[in-house]
Design a protein around this motif. Sequence first.
Motif, PDB file in Angstrom:
ATOM      1  N   PHE A 143       0.843  -1.198   0.000  1.00  0.00           N
ATOM      2  CA  PHE A 143       0.000   0.000   0.000  1.00  0.00           C
ATOM      3  C   PHE A 143       0.876   1.244   0.000  1.00  0.00           C
ATOM      4  CE2 PHE A 143       0.512  -0.564   4.626  1.00  0.00           C
ATOM      5  CZ  PHE A 143       0.806   0.731   5.046  1.00  0.00           C
ATOM      6  N   LEU A 144       0.262   2.360  -0.413  1.00  0.00           N
ATOM      7  CA  LEU A 144       0.874   3.684  -0.345  1.00  0.00           C
ATOM      8  C   LEU A 144      -0.132   4.590   0.337  1.00  0.00           C
ATOM      9  CD1 LEU A 144       3.247   5.566  -1.137  1.00  0.00           C
ATOM     10  CD2 LEU A 144       2.001   6.047  -3.259  1.00  0.00           C
ATOM     11  N   GLN A 145       0.346   5.376   1.306  1.00  0.00           N
ATOM     12  CA  GLN A 145      -0.535   6.229   2.104  1.00  0.00           C
ATOM     13  C   GLN A 145       0.130   7.580   2.308  1.00  0.00           C
ATOM     14  OE1 GLN A 145      -2.727   4.635   5.605  1.00  0.00           O
ATOM     15  NE2 GLN A 145      -1.199   5.777   6.764  1.00  0.00           N
ATOM     16  N   VAL A 146      -0.696   8.619   2.447  1.00  0.00           N
ATOM     17  CA  VAL A 146      -0.184   9.958   2.733  1.00  0.00           C
ATOM     18  C   VAL A 146      -1.079  10.622   3.769  1.00  0.00           C
ATOM     19  CG1 VAL A 146      -1.485  11.101   0.881  1.00  0.00           C
ATOM     20  CG2 VAL A 146       0.666  12.122   1.696  1.00  0.00           C
ATOM     21  N   SER A 147      -0.465  11.463   4.582  1.00  0.00           N
ATOM     22  CA  SER A 147      -1.198  12.256   5.560  1.00  0.00           C
ATOM     23  C   SER A 147      -0.827  13.724   5.360  1.00  0.00           C
ATOM     24  CB  SER A 147      -0.852  11.788   6.981  1.00  0.00           C
ATOM     25  OG  SER A 147       0.538  11.842   7.191  1.00  0.00           O
ATOM     26  N   LEU A 152       4.608  10.416   3.256  1.00  0.00           N
ATOM     27  CA  LEU A 152       4.261   9.216   2.500  1.00  0.00           C
ATOM     28  C   LEU A 152       4.707   7.990   3.282  1.00  0.00           C
ATOM     29  CD1 LEU A 152       5.452  10.146  -1.104  1.00  0.00           C
ATOM     30  CD2 LEU A 152       3.094   9.872  -0.346  1.00  0.00           C
ATOM     31  N   GLU A 153       3.873   6.965   3.284  1.00  0.00           N
ATOM     32  CA  GLU A 153       4.231   5.674   3.848  1.00  0.00           C
ATOM     33  C   GLU A 153       3.986   4.623   2.778  1.00  0.00           C
ATOM     34  OE1 GLU A 153       3.303   6.049   8.571  1.00  0.00           O
ATOM     35  OE2 GLU A 153       1.619   5.489   7.270  1.00  0.00           O
ATOM     36  N   LEU A 159       7.588  -1.379   6.336  1.00  0.00           N
ATOM     37  CA  LEU A 159       7.003  -0.046   6.229  1.00  0.00           C
ATOM     38  C   LEU A 159       8.122   0.985   6.179  1.00  0.00           C
ATOM     39  CD1 LEU A 159       4.408   1.733   6.315  1.00  0.00           C
ATOM     40  CD2 LEU A 159       4.783   1.895   8.787  1.00  0.00           C
ATOM     41  N   VAL A 160       8.096   1.836   5.152  1.00  0.00           N
ATOM     42  CA  VAL A 160       9.070   2.922   5.035  1.00  0.00           C
ATOM     43  C   VAL A 160       8.324   4.238   4.891  1.00  0.00           C
ATOM     44  CG1 VAL A 160      10.942   1.502   4.106  1.00  0.00           C
ATOM     45  CG2 VAL A 160       9.292   2.553   2.532  1.00  0.00           C
ATOM     46  N   ARG A 161       9.015   5.344   5.278  1.00  0.00           N
ATOM     47  CA  ARG A 161       8.390   6.667   5.275  1.00  0.00           C
ATOM     48  C   ARG A 161       9.319   7.693   4.641  1.00  0.00           C
ATOM     49  NH1 ARG A 161       7.168   4.621  10.438  1.00  0.00           N
ATOM     50  NH2 ARG A 161       4.936   4.626  10.873  1.00  0.00           N
ATOM     51  N   THR A 162       8.690   8.718   4.096  1.00  0.00           N
ATOM     52  CA  THR A 162       9.416   9.892   3.629  1.00  0.00           C
ATOM     53  C   THR A 162       8.453  11.067   3.656  1.00  0.00           C
ATOM     54  OG1 THR A 162      10.913  10.744   1.925  1.00  0.00           O
ATOM     55  CG2 THR A 162       8.922   9.650   1.149  1.00  0.00           C
ATOM     56  N   THR A 163       8.993  12.260   3.619  1.00  0.00           N
ATOM     57  CA  THR A 163       8.168  13.462   3.531  1.00  0.00           C
ATOM     58  C   THR A 163       8.543  14.192   2.249  1.00  0.00           C
ATOM     59  OG1 THR A 163       8.087  13.634   5.935  1.00  0.00           O
ATOM     60  CG2 THR A 163       7.514  15.606   4.676  1.00  0.00           C
ATOM     61  N   VAL A 164       7.537  14.633   1.514  1.00  0.00           N
ATOM     62  CA  VAL A 164       7.774  15.396   0.293  1.00  0.00           C
ATOM     63  C   VAL A 164       7.225  16.801   0.480  1.00  0.00           C
ATOM     64  CG1 VAL A 164       7.790  13.345  -1.188  1.00  0.00           C
ATOM     65  CG2 VAL A 164       5.664  14.591  -0.848  1.00  0.00           C
TER      66      VAL A 164
END
Length: 192
Positions: A143-147, A152-153, A159-164
Motif C-alpha cells: 500500500f501507499l498512504q499519505v497524511s 508518505l508511507e 514499512l518505510v516513510r518519507t516526507t515530500v
Amino acid sequence: MSVELMVWDEPVPITRDQARTAYLAVKRTDPVTGGAVPEVAKELPGKITLYPGHVLVTMDLDTMDEMSAQVFTLAQAHGLVCYDPQRDLVHNVAPLGVYEGMQLHTGDGMIVKDPDLGLVHDVLATLSPQNPFVALVNFGRHFLQVSPGYELEYKEGTLVRTTVAELAEVQRAFHDYATGERSFLSRHEWSA
C-alpha cells in the motif's frame, strides 16, 4: 441531513468542473415522472429521483459511507459516471490503475474499489483535518498512504516513510504506484 450522488452516462472521462456543471444544470430541471426506470436505478440504494439521462441518489448522512461505496461500485459496473457534490469529486469509469481490486481509502470515510486515476489525483488535494489520510491499498501485497504534511508511507514487507514538499509530488507518487511504476521509491529518501 441528507447527501446526494448523481449518476449518468458520459462517453469519455470528465473533469470535476464538467461534472459539477452537469449536476447543477440537472438540479435546475424537473424530475421525470412515469416512464421506464433505467436498470441501474432499480439497483441503487437510497432514495432515487430520475432526471432526463441522470439518476440522483439521496441518502442519510449516517449511511453515506456504506451507501456511497455501493453507488460507486454499481455506477462503475454499468459504465456510468458518478458525481459526489459533497466532496466535489467525480468517479469516472477509466483510466484505472493496473491492480485489479485496488482500493482507495480516505480519512473522511470514502472507500472506492478500482478507482480511476483522475479520482485518485483529485482526492489527494482534499487532505485536511477533515480528511487526514489517503491510501491506495492492494490487500495482502502493498500500500501507499499519505497524511497532511505530505508524509508518505509505503509498505511492501517493511514499512518505510518519507516526507515530500509538494502536493504535485504526492500525486505523482500515487500515479506511479497505481500504474505499477516504482520510480517514486528511487526519487525519495525513505526510512524505516
